[in-house]
Design a protein around this motif. Structure first.
Motif, PDB file in Angstrom:
ATOM      1  N   VAL A  29       0.854  -1.186   0.000  1.00  0.00           N
ATOM      2  CA  VAL A  29       0.000   0.000   0.000  1.00  0.00           C
ATOM      3  C   VAL A  29       0.892   1.238   0.000  1.00  0.00           C
ATOM      4  O   VAL A  29       1.844   1.318   0.787  1.00  0.00           O
ATOM      5  CB  VAL A  29      -0.937   0.017   1.224  1.00  0.00           C
ATOM      6  N   ILE A  30       0.580   2.183  -0.867  1.00  0.00           N
ATOM      7  CA  ILE A  30       1.265   3.472  -0.898  1.00  0.00           C
ATOM      8  C   ILE A  30       0.372   4.510  -0.238  1.00  0.00           C
ATOM      9  O   ILE A  30      -0.801   4.658  -0.608  1.00  0.00           O
ATOM     10  CB  ILE A  30       1.580   3.903  -2.340  1.00  0.00           C
ATOM     11  N   LEU A  31       0.907   5.228   0.736  1.00  0.00           N
ATOM     12  CA  LEU A  31       0.178   6.320   1.389  1.00  0.00           C
ATOM     13  C   LEU A  31       0.791   7.635   0.913  1.00  0.00           C
ATOM     14  O   LEU A  31       1.902   7.992   1.319  1.00  0.00           O
ATOM     15  CB  LEU A  31       0.283   6.203   2.910  1.00  0.00           C
ATOM     16  N   PRO A  32       0.097   8.389   0.049  1.00  0.00           N
ATOM     17  CA  PRO A  32       0.689   9.583  -0.559  1.00  0.00           C
ATOM     18  C   PRO A  32       0.283  10.896   0.107  1.00  0.00           C
ATOM     19  O   PRO A  32       0.420  11.962  -0.497  1.00  0.00           O
ATOM     20  CB  PRO A  32       0.128   9.515  -1.980  1.00  0.00           C
ATOM     21  N   ASN A  45       1.082  -5.899  -7.405  1.00  0.00           N
ATOM     22  CA  ASN A  45       0.186  -5.920  -6.252  1.00  0.00           C
ATOM     23  C   ASN A  45       0.504  -4.801  -5.246  1.00  0.00           C
ATOM     24  O   ASN A  45       0.524  -5.011  -4.039  1.00  0.00           O
ATOM     25  CB  ASN A  45       0.234  -7.279  -5.552  1.00  0.00           C
ATOM     26  N   VAL A  46       0.799  -3.608  -5.787  1.00  0.00           N
ATOM     27  CA  VAL A  46       1.028  -2.418  -4.955  1.00  0.00           C
ATOM     28  C   VAL A  46       0.023  -1.357  -5.378  1.00  0.00           C
ATOM     29  O   VAL A  46      -0.074  -1.028  -6.565  1.00  0.00           O
ATOM     30  CB  VAL A  46       2.471  -1.889  -5.119  1.00  0.00           C
ATOM     31  N   HIS A  47      -0.723  -0.830  -4.426  1.00  0.00           N
ATOM     32  CA  HIS A  47      -1.831   0.071  -4.741  1.00  0.00           C
ATOM     33  C   HIS A  47      -1.805   1.294  -3.824  1.00  0.00           C
ATOM     34  O   HIS A  47      -1.382   1.215  -2.669  1.00  0.00           O
ATOM     35  CB  HIS A  47      -3.171  -0.654  -4.585  1.00  0.00           C
ATOM     36  N   ALA A  48      -2.273   2.412  -4.340  1.00  0.00           N
ATOM     37  CA  ALA A  48      -2.375   3.640  -3.542  1.00  0.00           C
ATOM     38  C   ALA A  48      -3.622   3.594  -2.673  1.00  0.00           C
ATOM     39  O   ALA A  48      -4.666   3.082  -3.080  1.00  0.00           O
ATOM     40  CB  ALA A  48      -2.413   4.859  -4.450  1.00  0.00           C
ATOM     41  N   LEU A  49      -3.500   4.127  -1.478  1.00  0.00           N
ATOM     42  CA  LEU A  49      -4.633   4.240  -0.561  1.00  0.00           C
ATOM     43  C   LEU A  49      -4.599   5.655   0.009  1.00  0.00           C
ATOM     44  O   LEU A  49      -3.746   5.979   0.837  1.00  0.00           O
ATOM     45  CB  LEU A  49      -4.515   3.199   0.554  1.00  0.00           C
ATOM     46  N   GLN A  50      -5.480   6.486  -0.484  1.00  0.00           N
ATOM     47  CA  GLN A  50      -5.488   7.898  -0.119  1.00  0.00           C
ATOM     48  C   GLN A  50      -6.521   8.162   0.971  1.00  0.00           C
ATOM     49  O   GLN A  50      -7.668   7.705   0.893  1.00  0.00           O
ATOM     50  CB  GLN A  50      -5.787   8.746  -1.364  1.00  0.00           C
ATOM     51  N   ILE A  83       3.806  -1.130   3.680  1.00  0.00           N
ATOM     52  CA  ILE A  83       3.192   0.200   3.672  1.00  0.00           C
ATOM     53  C   ILE A  83       4.299   1.190   3.350  1.00  0.00           C
ATOM     54  O   ILE A  83       5.330   1.235   4.031  1.00  0.00           O
ATOM     55  CB  ILE A  83       2.541   0.534   5.021  1.00  0.00           C
ATOM     56  N   TYR A  84       4.082   1.978   2.297  1.00  0.00           N
ATOM     57  CA  TYR A  84       5.096   2.912   1.819  1.00  0.00           C
ATOM     58  C   TYR A  84       4.545   4.338   1.904  1.00  0.00           C
ATOM     59  O   TYR A  84       3.510   4.646   1.307  1.00  0.00           O
ATOM     60  CB  TYR A  84       5.475   2.572   0.376  1.00  0.00           C
ATOM     61  N   ILE A  85       5.226   5.209   2.650  1.00  0.00           N
ATOM     62  CA  ILE A  85       4.789   6.589   2.860  1.00  0.00           C
ATOM     63  C   ILE A  85       5.632   7.503   1.977  1.00  0.00           C
ATOM     64  O   ILE A  85       6.859   7.533   2.087  1.00  0.00           O
ATOM     65  CB  ILE A  85       4.922   6.995   4.340  1.00  0.00           C
ATOM     66  N   SER A  86       4.978   8.252   1.117  1.00  0.00           N
ATOM     67  CA  SER A  86       5.684   9.082   0.136  1.00  0.00           C
ATOM     68  C   SER A  86       6.299  10.322   0.781  1.00  0.00           C
ATOM     69  O   SER A  86       6.033  10.650   1.941  1.00  0.00           O
ATOM     70  CB  SER A  86       4.719   9.515  -0.973  1.00  0.00           C
ATOM     71  N   GLY A  87       7.079  11.049  -0.029  1.00  0.00           N
ATOM     72  CA  GLY A  87       7.653  12.315   0.404  1.00  0.00           C
ATOM     73  C   GLY A  87       6.667  13.460   0.267  1.00  0.00           C
ATOM     74  O   GLY A  87       5.558  13.297  -0.238  1.00  0.00           O
ATOM     75  N   ILE A  92       7.299  -1.342   7.053  1.00  0.00           N
ATOM     76  CA  ILE A  92       6.827   0.036   6.963  1.00  0.00           C
ATOM     77  C   ILE A  92       7.967   0.873   6.394  1.00  0.00           C
ATOM     78  O   ILE A  92       9.034   0.975   6.999  1.00  0.00           O
ATOM     79  CB  ILE A  92       6.402   0.590   8.344  1.00  0.00           C
ATOM     80  N   ALA A  93       7.744   1.429   5.197  1.00  0.00           N
ATOM     81  CA  ALA A  93       8.777   2.194   4.514  1.00  0.00           C
ATOM     82  C   ALA A  93       8.325   3.639   4.341  1.00  0.00           C
ATOM     83  O   ALA A  93       7.125   3.933   4.325  1.00  0.00           O
ATOM     84  CB  ALA A  93       9.084   1.572   3.143  1.00  0.00           C
ATOM     85  N   GLY A  94       9.283   4.527   4.212  1.00  0.00           N
ATOM     86  CA  GLY A  94       8.956   5.930   3.976  1.00  0.00           C
ATOM     87  C   GLY A  94      10.158   6.671   3.460  1.00  0.00           C
ATOM     88  O   GLY A  94      11.299   6.319   3.785  1.00  0.00           O
TER      89      GLY A  94
END
Length: 277
Positions: free
Chosen positions: A55-58, A82-87, A108-112, A141-143
Motif C-alpha cells: 500500500v502506498i500512502l501519498p 500488487n502495490v496500490h495507492a490508498l489515499q 506500507i510505503y509513505i511518500s515524500g 513500513i517504509a517511507g
C-alpha cells in the motif's frame, strides 16, 4: 534464592516477549532518488513478490495522485503489480474495508512531501493504529523524505521557531529554535532527519540532540536508507548515515547559543550495521 530466580526468570520472559511483540521492519529512506537495488531490497524484506500486497500512502504530497503514480511505477518496473495507492483525507469517515486494507498490507510505503501534512490526516486516527498493527504483525513500513521524518515519535517539522524564513539547513545552533511535533512513533528513541549530507543539516540535528539528549539523532542522506530489524540498523543504498549521540547529556548556553561537550559522531557506510537500545 528461589525468589531471586523467579524474578530473573520473569524479567527474561518479559524481555523476550517485548522482543517478539513487533514482527515487522522499518525501511527509512533519506529522500532523493531510489536506486533499483533499494527497491529490490524493499521487495525482498516485505515478501510482496511471493504473497500479500503493498500500500502506498501519498498524503504527505500536495499532489498525492502524482506521488502514488511514481512510487507505484518503481514496483511495476520490477514486475510487482500488487502495490496500490490508498489515499485518506483529514476527518474522513473511515470505512472498515479501507482500514483493513491498510492493516493487512505486507508493505506500507509513505511518500515524500510535507510530514506535517501527513500527520494532520493520520494523527490519533484508526489510520495510525492500523499502521502500528501492521508493523506489529510483520509488515515492512517504509517511507522516504517526509515519510522518513514521520517515523520517529519526536518529529522534526523542518521549521525554525526563531527564523521565519525557511532554509534547508539551520544557520546556527540556537536554543528553542527547532520545531518538534509528534510523528507516528514507529521508533521512539531516535530523531530522524533526511536529505542529510546533501543539504548539510548538521546544525538542525545537533540542536535536536543537545536539547533532547535522551534521543539518538540519525541523519540519512539521499538515495540511502536504514533498515531497522529489532534493535539492529543496516545501511542500504549509496551514501552515508550520520549518527549523533549526547551521552553526557551536555548542554551549555551563551545567551541563546547552544554548546555541548562529548557529543559523538559516527559515519556509517552502505552495508555497515549498528545497534540501538
Amino acid at each position: 534464592m528461589l525468589f531471586l530466580l523467579l524474578v530473573v526468570a520473569l524479567q527474561t520472559s518479559v524481555s523476550y516477549a517485548q522482543q517478539k511483540e513487533v514482527k515487522g521492519k522499518l525501511f527509512i529512506i533519506g529522500g532523493g532518488s531510489r536506486p533499483s537495488a533499494m527497491i529490490d531490497r524493499i521487495i525482498l524484506e516485505s515478501g510482496i513478490d511471493k504473497e500479500g500486497y503493498g500500500v502506498i500512502l501519498p498524503m504527505s504530497s500536495s499532489e498525492p495522485d502524482t506521488a502514488a503514480y511514481y512510487a507505484k511505477k518503481q514496483f511495476l518496473i520490477k514486475g510487482i503489480t500488487n502495490v496500490h495507492a490508498l489515499q485518506f483525507v483529514k476527518d474522513e469517515k473511515l470505512s472498515s474495508d479501507k482500514i483493513d486494507s491498510l492493516k493487512n498490507a505486507s508493505m506500507i510505503y509513505i511518500s515524500g512531501g510535507d510530514q506535517n501534512r501527513f500527520m494532520e490526516v493520520v494523527a490519533n486516527t484508526d489510520i495510525e493504529k492500523a499502521i502500528h498493527e501492521a508493523y506489529k504483525n510483520g509488515s515492512l513500513i517504509a517511507g522516504t523524505s517526509a515519510g522518513a521524518a514521520v517515523m520517529s515519535k519526536m518529529m522534526i517539522t523542518g521549521n525554525e521557531l526563531k527564523n521565519a524564513e525557511y532554509s534547508s539547513t539551520f544557520r546556527n545552533l540556537q536554543s528553542e529554535n527547532i520545531e518538534i511535533k509528534t510523528g507516528l512513533g514507529m521508533i521512539d528513541n531516535v530523531i530522524i532527519d533526511q536529505h542529510f549530507v546533501k543539504r548539510s543539516r548538521y546544525n538542525r540535528l545537533l540542536s535536536a540532540v543537545i536539547e533532547h539528549p535522551e534521543k539518538t539523532g540519525i541523519g540519512i542522506d539521499e538515495s540511502t536508507a536504514i533498515l531497522i530489524t529489532g534493535n539492529k540498523i543496516e545501511i542500504v543504498g549509496e551514501y552515508q548515515v550520520i549518527v549523533f549521540k549526547n551521552p553526557k547529556k551536555s548542554k551549555n548556553m551563551y545567551q541563546d547559543k547552544l554548546g555541548a561537550h562529548g557529543i559523538t559522531l559516527d559515519i556509517y557506510l552502505p552495508g555497515e550495521t549498528f545497534t540501538i537500545k
